[in-house]
Design a protein around this motif. Structure first.
Motif, PDB file in Angstrom:
ATOM      1  N   ASP A  36       0.701  -1.113   0.086  1.00  0.00           N
ATOM      2  CA  ASP A  36      -0.055   0.166  -0.116  1.00  0.00           C
ATOM      3  C   ASP A  36       0.913   1.305  -0.007  1.00  0.00           C
ATOM      4  N   LEU A  57      -2.583   6.334   4.770  1.00  0.00           N
ATOM      5  CA  LEU A  57      -3.081   6.105   3.740  1.00  0.00           C
ATOM      6  C   LEU A  57      -4.232   7.223   3.439  1.00  0.00           C
ATOM      7  N   ILE A  72      -4.016   0.263  -2.518  1.00  0.00           N
ATOM      8  CA  ILE A  72      -3.784  -0.925  -1.842  1.00  0.00           C
ATOM      9  C   ILE A  72      -4.192  -2.056  -2.458  1.00  0.00           C
ATOM     10  N   SER A 195      -2.267   2.394   7.920  1.00  0.00           N
ATOM     11  CA  SER A 195      -1.491   1.360   7.048  1.00  0.00           C
ATOM     12  C   SER A 195      -0.599   0.671   8.118  1.00  0.00           C
TER      13      SER A 195
END
Length: 242
Positions: A36, A57, A72, A195
């Motif tokens: 990601d 993120l 992702i 994340s």
């Protein structure tokens, strides 16, 4: 009346036993295995998958060239299911405090942010991807309205997972981006998802399989047998009570 209540409880228990709850497949890889990253429009050629931003993120829109969008991808090679065997699938994320990252202000009930999820149409590399190299995306698959932080959010990705497993669509992952800008400079609203691996807040793909017919049948037969025995006991009880 007592026997009717007990019978109802048995039927409900049989239905729960036949459900797929508890049989879900959760993909929540650690930092080494996860894939990601995100792109920041103001630093369009900079890969940001490293400290101090590697655990975030973000997804936010602006009119001043400071948009952010996240990508992702989950490896489905260990999932031995076909699309028809998938009952549901969700991308589970946790919204963290956006103000600590400098990417804007948090969504609130008064200033909610709609985040769109779409499939990516091309491949990308976590260590090098940036705003300018994020692949194009397909049509919006699903959206969520984010109206706070320090809370979980779930995106329904059932259709995407079915297509990926059946080979109807190449699994290049997903992109999260704001539907439209909310706020004004410098206080643009941004949804920042965690994340960070090794925590319950890490991104997870949760797949719930369709229950096996044999499991459903056994559960229902077990419930029917218990009801038959209970009815016999209740009948004998009524006879004994006159």
């Amino acid at each position: 009346m007592y026997c009717q209540v007990i019978c109802t409880v048995i039927v409900c228990a049989a239905m729960l036993a036949a459900s797929p709850a508890g049989y879900g497949i959760t993909l929540q890889p650690d930092e080494t295995a996860s894939k990601d990253s995100f792109g920041y429009e103001f630093l369009a050629t900079t890969n940001l998958n490293n400290p101090p931003f590697g655990a975030l993120l973000p997804a936010g829109g602006t009119t001043t060239g400071h948009d952010s969008k996240s990508v992702i991808e989950f490896d489905l090679s260990s999932v031995s299911l076909t699309g028809s065997q998938v009952q549901s699938a969700s991308l589970d994320l946790f919204v963290v405090d956006a103000t600590t990252s400098g990417f804007g202000v948090n969504p609130t009930p008064g200033s909610p942010l709609t985040v769109n999820l779409s499939p990516l149409t091309g491949s990308w590399v976590e260590a090098t991807v940036d705003w300018s190299t994020i692949p194009t995306q397909g049509a919006v698959e699903t959206s969520q309205v984010i109206s706070g932080h320090n809370l979980p959010v779930s995106f329904d990705v059932t259709n995407l997972v079915k297509l990926w497993l059946d080979g109807g669509l190449t699994n290049n992952g997903m992109i999260l981006e704001a539907d439209s800008p909310v706020g004004s400079s410098p206080n643009w609203v941004t949804a920042a998802f965690s994340s960070a691996s090794g925590t319950g807040a890490a991104p997870a793909l949760v797949i719930t399989p369709v229950p096996e017919p044999s499991a459903v049948l056994l559960a229902l037969l077990g419930g029917a047998g218990a009801m038959w025995m209970l009815r016999g006991r209740c009948r004998r009880r009524r006879l004994a009570d006159g």
